[in-house]
Design a protein around this motif. Structure first.
Motif, PDB file in Angstrom:
ATOM      1  N   ARG A 227       1.061  -1.470  -0.386  1.00 34.14           N
ATOM      2  CA  ARG A 227       0.298   0.045  -0.232  1.00 34.14           C
ATOM      3  C   ARG A 227       1.010   1.337   0.294  1.00 34.14           C
ATOM      4  O   ARG A 227       0.861   2.151  -0.711  1.00 34.14           O
ATOM      5  CB  ARG A 227      -0.606  -0.162   1.454  1.00 34.14           C
ATOM      6  N   ALA A 228       2.122   1.235   0.600  1.00 37.79           N
ATOM      7  CA  ALA A 228       2.600   2.318   0.795  1.00 37.79           C
ATOM      8  C   ALA A 228       3.517   2.680  -0.617  1.00 37.79           C
ATOM      9  O   ALA A 228       3.584   3.527  -1.004  1.00 37.79           O
ATOM     10  CB  ALA A 228       4.070   2.468   1.779  1.00 37.79           C
ATOM     11  N   VAL A 229       3.778   1.331  -1.236  1.00 38.42           N
ATOM     12  CA  VAL A 229       4.470   1.773  -2.850  1.00 38.42           C
ATOM     13  C   VAL A 229       3.342   2.526  -3.428  1.00 38.42           C
ATOM     14  O   VAL A 229       4.016   2.984  -4.460  1.00 38.42           O
ATOM     15  CB  VAL A 229       4.952   0.576  -2.881  1.00 38.42           C
ATOM     16  N   HIS A 230       2.024   2.301  -3.204  1.00 40.58           N
ATOM     17  CA  HIS A 230       1.722   2.018  -4.351  1.00 40.58           C
ATOM     18  C   HIS A 230       1.488   3.521  -4.285  1.00 40.58           C
ATOM     19  O   HIS A 230       0.590   4.552  -5.357  1.00 40.58           O
ATOM     20  CB  HIS A 230      -0.206   1.857  -3.882  1.00 40.58           C
ATOM     21  N   ASN A 236       6.942   6.417 -12.496  1.00 41.94           N
ATOM     22  CA  ASN A 236       7.897   5.216 -13.122  1.00 41.94           C
ATOM     23  C   ASN A 236       8.215   4.072 -11.814  1.00 41.94           C
ATOM     24  O   ASN A 236       9.008   4.313 -11.641  1.00 41.94           O
ATOM     25  CB  ASN A 236       8.386   5.901 -13.655  1.00 41.94           C
ATOM     26  N   LYS A 237       7.606   3.168 -11.328  1.00 40.58           N
ATOM     27  CA  LYS A 237       7.648   2.846 -10.036  1.00 40.58           C
ATOM     28  C   LYS A 237       7.409   1.216 -10.397  1.00 40.58           C
ATOM     29  O   LYS A 237       7.196   0.795 -11.286  1.00 40.58           O
ATOM     30  CB  LYS A 237       7.626   2.897  -9.022  1.00 40.58           C
ATOM     31  N   PHE A 238       8.609   0.542  -9.131  1.00 47.02           N
ATOM     32  CA  PHE A 238       7.807  -1.000  -9.780  1.00 47.02           C
ATOM     33  C   PHE A 238       8.817  -2.122  -8.637  1.00 47.02           C
ATOM     34  O   PHE A 238       9.056  -1.320  -7.860  1.00 47.02           O
ATOM     35  CB  PHE A 238       9.014  -1.540 -10.864  1.00 47.02           C
ATOM     36  N   LEU A 239       7.714  -2.857  -7.851  1.00 46.04           N
ATOM     37  CA  LEU A 239       7.325  -3.429  -6.870  1.00 46.04           C
ATOM     38  C   LEU A 239       7.995  -4.913  -7.133  1.00 46.04           C
ATOM     39  O   LEU A 239       7.243  -5.635  -7.296  1.00 46.04           O
ATOM     40  CB  LEU A 239       6.448  -3.705  -5.929  1.00 46.04           C
ATOM     41  N   CYS A 240       9.073  -4.989  -6.441  1.00 47.54           N
ATOM     42  CA  CYS A 240       9.475  -6.309  -6.620  1.00 47.54           C
ATOM     43  C   CYS A 240       9.961  -7.565  -5.343  1.00 47.54           C
ATOM     44  O   CYS A 240      10.228  -6.806  -3.812  1.00 47.54           O
ATOM     45  CB  CYS A 240      11.266  -6.282  -6.896  1.00 47.54           C
ATOM     46  N   GLU A 252      -1.181 -11.802  -2.674  1.00 48.76           N
ATOM     47  CA  GLU A 252      -1.128 -11.003  -4.684  1.00 48.76           C
ATOM     48  C   GLU A 252      -1.953 -10.096  -5.227  1.00 48.76           C
ATOM     49  O   GLU A 252      -2.506  -9.912  -6.564  1.00 48.76           O
ATOM     50  CB  GLU A 252      -1.068 -12.412  -4.980  1.00 48.76           C
ATOM     51  N   GLN A 253      -3.478 -10.984  -4.698  1.00 49.63           N
ATOM     52  CA  GLN A 253      -4.614 -10.297  -4.646  1.00 49.63           C
ATOM     53  C   GLN A 253      -4.908  -8.483  -4.765  1.00 49.63           C
ATOM     54  O   GLN A 253      -5.306  -8.081  -5.538  1.00 49.63           O
ATOM     55  CB  GLN A 253      -5.514 -11.612  -3.885  1.00 49.63           C
ATOM     56  N   LEU A 254      -3.825  -8.610  -3.495  1.00 51.63           N
ATOM     57  CA  LEU A 254      -3.966  -7.031  -3.039  1.00 51.63           C
ATOM     58  C   LEU A 254      -3.025  -6.444  -4.161  1.00 51.63           C
ATOM     59  O   LEU A 254      -3.671  -5.015  -4.332  1.00 51.63           O
ATOM     60  CB  LEU A 254      -3.135  -6.946  -1.452  1.00 51.63           C
ATOM     61  N   ALA A 255      -2.493  -6.632  -4.649  1.00 50.66           N
ATOM     62  CA  ALA A 255      -1.187  -5.993  -5.292  1.00 50.66           C
ATOM     63  C   ALA A 255      -2.009  -5.808  -6.929  1.00 50.66           C
ATOM     64  O   ALA A 255      -2.055  -4.593  -7.530  1.00 50.66           O
ATOM     65  CB  ALA A 255       0.692  -6.704  -6.108  1.00 50.66           C
ATOM     66  N   ARG A 256      -2.876  -6.926  -7.355  1.00 54.81           N
ATOM     67  CA  ARG A 256      -3.490  -6.930  -8.765  1.00 54.81           C
ATOM     68  C   ARG A 256      -4.916  -5.794  -8.623  1.00 54.81           C
ATOM     69  O   ARG A 256      -4.837  -5.270  -8.973  1.00 54.81           O
ATOM     70  CB  ARG A 256      -4.227  -8.149  -9.099  1.00 54.81           C
ATOM     71  N   THR A 257      -5.388  -5.565  -7.525  1.00 51.25           N
ATOM     72  CA  THR A 257      -6.444  -4.738  -7.336  1.00 51.25           C
ATOM     73  C   THR A 257      -5.334  -2.927  -7.229  1.00 51.25           C
ATOM     74  O   THR A 257      -6.156  -1.760  -7.330  1.00 51.25           O
ATOM     75  CB  THR A 257      -7.053  -4.403  -5.806  1.00 51.25           C
ATOM     76  N   LEU A 258      -3.864  -2.731  -6.558  1.00 46.02           N
ATOM     77  CA  LEU A 258      -3.215  -1.677  -7.023  1.00 46.02           C
ATOM     78  C   LEU A 258      -2.430  -1.193  -7.970  1.00 46.02           C
ATOM     79  O   LEU A 258      -2.016   0.017  -8.281  1.00 46.02           O
ATOM     80  CB  LEU A 258      -3.080  -1.603  -5.911  1.00 46.02           C
ATOM     81  N   PHE A 259      -2.051  -1.539  -8.002  1.00 44.43           N
ATOM     82  CA  PHE A 259      -1.052  -2.023 -10.081  1.00 44.43           C
ATOM     83  C   PHE A 259      -1.382  -2.427 -10.941  1.00 44.43           C
ATOM     84  O   PHE A 259      -2.060  -3.532 -11.461  1.00 44.43           O
ATOM     85  CB  PHE A 259       0.196  -2.504  -9.330  1.00 44.43           C
ATOM     86  N   ALA A 260      -0.907  -2.093 -12.520  1.00 44.44           N
ATOM     87  CA  ALA A 260      -0.855  -2.390 -13.320  1.00 44.44           C
ATOM     88  C   ALA A 260      -0.155  -4.098 -13.079  1.00 44.44           C
ATOM     89  O   ALA A 260       0.611  -4.111 -12.539  1.00 44.44           O
ATOM     90  CB  ALA A 260      -0.604  -1.802 -14.775  1.00 44.44           C
ATOM     91  N   PRO A 261      -0.317  -4.694 -13.968  1.00 40.15           N
ATOM     92  CA  PRO A 261       0.182  -5.761 -14.146  1.00 40.15           C
ATOM     93  C   PRO A 261       1.396  -5.777 -14.450  1.00 40.15           C
ATOM     94  O   PRO A 261       2.739  -6.153 -14.608  1.00 40.15           O
ATOM     95  CB  PRO A 261      -0.102  -6.930 -15.781  1.00 40.15           C
ATOM     96  N   ASP A 262       2.139  -4.351 -14.958  1.00 41.33           N
ATOM     97  CA  ASP A 262       3.612  -4.322 -15.443  1.00 41.33           C
ATOM     98  C   ASP A 262       4.608  -3.949 -14.107  1.00 41.33           C
ATOM     99  O   ASP A 262       6.145  -2.804 -14.434  1.00 41.33           O
ATOM    100  CB  ASP A 262       4.142  -3.786 -16.626  1.00 41.33           C
ATOM    101  N   GLN A 263       3.083  -3.432 -13.785  1.00 36.55           N
ATOM    102  CA  GLN A 263       4.174  -2.864 -12.128  1.00 36.55           C
ATOM    103  C   GLN A 263       4.912  -3.113 -10.491  1.00 36.55           C
ATOM    104  O   GLN A 263       5.494  -2.801 -10.064  1.00 36.55           O
ATOM    105  CB  GLN A 263       3.227  -1.332 -11.779  1.00 36.55           C
ATOM    106  N   TYR A 264       4.776  -4.609 -10.518  1.00 36.98           N
ATOM    107  CA  TYR A 264       5.473  -5.692  -9.810  1.00 36.98           C
ATOM    108  C   TYR A 264       5.482  -6.774 -10.049  1.00 36.98           C
ATOM    109  O   TYR A 264       4.876  -7.406 -11.189  1.00 36.98           O
ATOM    110  CB  TYR A 264       3.932  -5.203  -9.059  1.00 36.98           C
TER     111      TYR A 264
END
Length: 301
Positions: A227-230, A236-240, A252-264
């Motif tokens: 949530r903080a990264v979002h 131009n950011k990427f979460l690994c 993974e579900q949380l990341a899908r709701t907050l980020f575009a597929p190419d952002q994490y």
């Protein structure tokens, strides 16, 4: 705080120590075990590494890693969260292989290990690696049983002053309670590392790459990191995220709701985590929310 007694060989052979770790992954406690056995003198200490598998699908990676480094390993099959059959298996193993010390790392191995050495000449040593900050009822019960078991250990060796102070009320005294500050094996970190191919292109494109390395469980609060990264005002950011654990699907579900597929990306367990760490601009490494847990210094190295 007291100093540990010096280690002396038994008769004409080294002291035989059985380290018992967790079968679920290769994270802080397991890497601590591997660092410890690597740097102990083989002329004075013969190290074995074991796990107690409580489910058939667990891979016991700490045993695999130890075996690759030339150490003997043992996997005890005892299914269930606290299966009592492991006590008998461990007790038979101690007798058959003349184990002098059982060194446990966690509430389950503490309880089983202490019961297994009861009535034998084998000594029991525990290194607590932390307790839950907000444990549920079941975990709270296990941690209470663990504290009871620790009272009967020959030595308890916490890795931080906070944990040492938290255990001082158990009545172990200076003879059995010892503080050894947590350390990091820099051998792997100091080795030459090339930038991971997974992140090189992102870095070349000017992306802010933020990473996490560690177990994906509730105590790590990886959801807060996501949530903080979002919320960062950076386009131009990427979460690994590197690691596995019981919270992976929810995260993974949380990341899908907050980020575009190419952002994490969830990269799972990786043996090249050091190269991945070299590719991020900001790293959160297993600085978890467990009470009295030693801070991980890997991110600083």
């Amino acid at each position: 705080m007291s100093s540990l007694p010096s280690i002396a060989p038994v008769g004409h052979r080294p002291i035989r120590v059985l380290q018992i770790g967790n079968p679920t992954g290769l994270y802080g406690a397991e890497r601590w075990i591997l660092a410890l056995i690597t740097h102990l003198s083989s002329a004075r200490v013969e190290s074995w590494v074991a796990v107690i598998k409580d489910a058939p699908d667990l891979a016991a990676p700490v045993c695999t890693a130890a075996a690759q480094s030339g150490f003997r390993t043992q996997i005890f099959e005892s299914y269930g969260k606290l299966s009592w059959s492991a006590i008998g298996q461990l007790r038979e193993f101690i007798a058959a292989h003349h184990i002098d010390i059982v060194h446990t790392h966690g509430y389950k191995t503490d309880i089983i290990g202490r019961l297994a050495v009861r009535g034998t000449t084998c000594k029991a040593v525990s290194t607590p690696h932390g307790w839950g900050a907000t444990p549920g009822l079941r975990l709270k019960l296990y941690e209470t049983l663990d504290r009871v078991a620790l009272r009967f250990f020959d030595a308890v060796v916490p890795l931080s002053r906070a944990m040492f102070d938290g255990l001082s009320h158990l009545g172990l005294g200076n003879e059995r309670l010892h503080l050894i500050e947590n350390g990091v094996d820099l051998t792997e970190i100091d080795a030459p590392q090339s930038l991971s191919n997974d992140l090189a292109a992102l870095r070349a494109g000017g992306a802010l790459v933020i990473g996490y390395v560690g177990r994906l469980d509730r105590g790590k609060r990886v959801d807060t990191l996501i949530r903080a990264v979002h919320a960062l005002p950076v386009t131009n950011k990427f979460l690994c995220l590197v690691g596995e654990g019981p919270e992976q699907s929810a995260l993974e579900q949380l990341a899908r709701t907050l980020f575009a597929p190419d952002q994490y990306a969830f990269l799972g367990f990786r043996t090249d985590r050091i190269a991945l760490m070299a590719g991020v601009r900001s790293l959160r490494a297993a600085l978890d929310a467990r009470r009295h847990s030693p801070l991980s210094h890997e991110a600083m190295a």
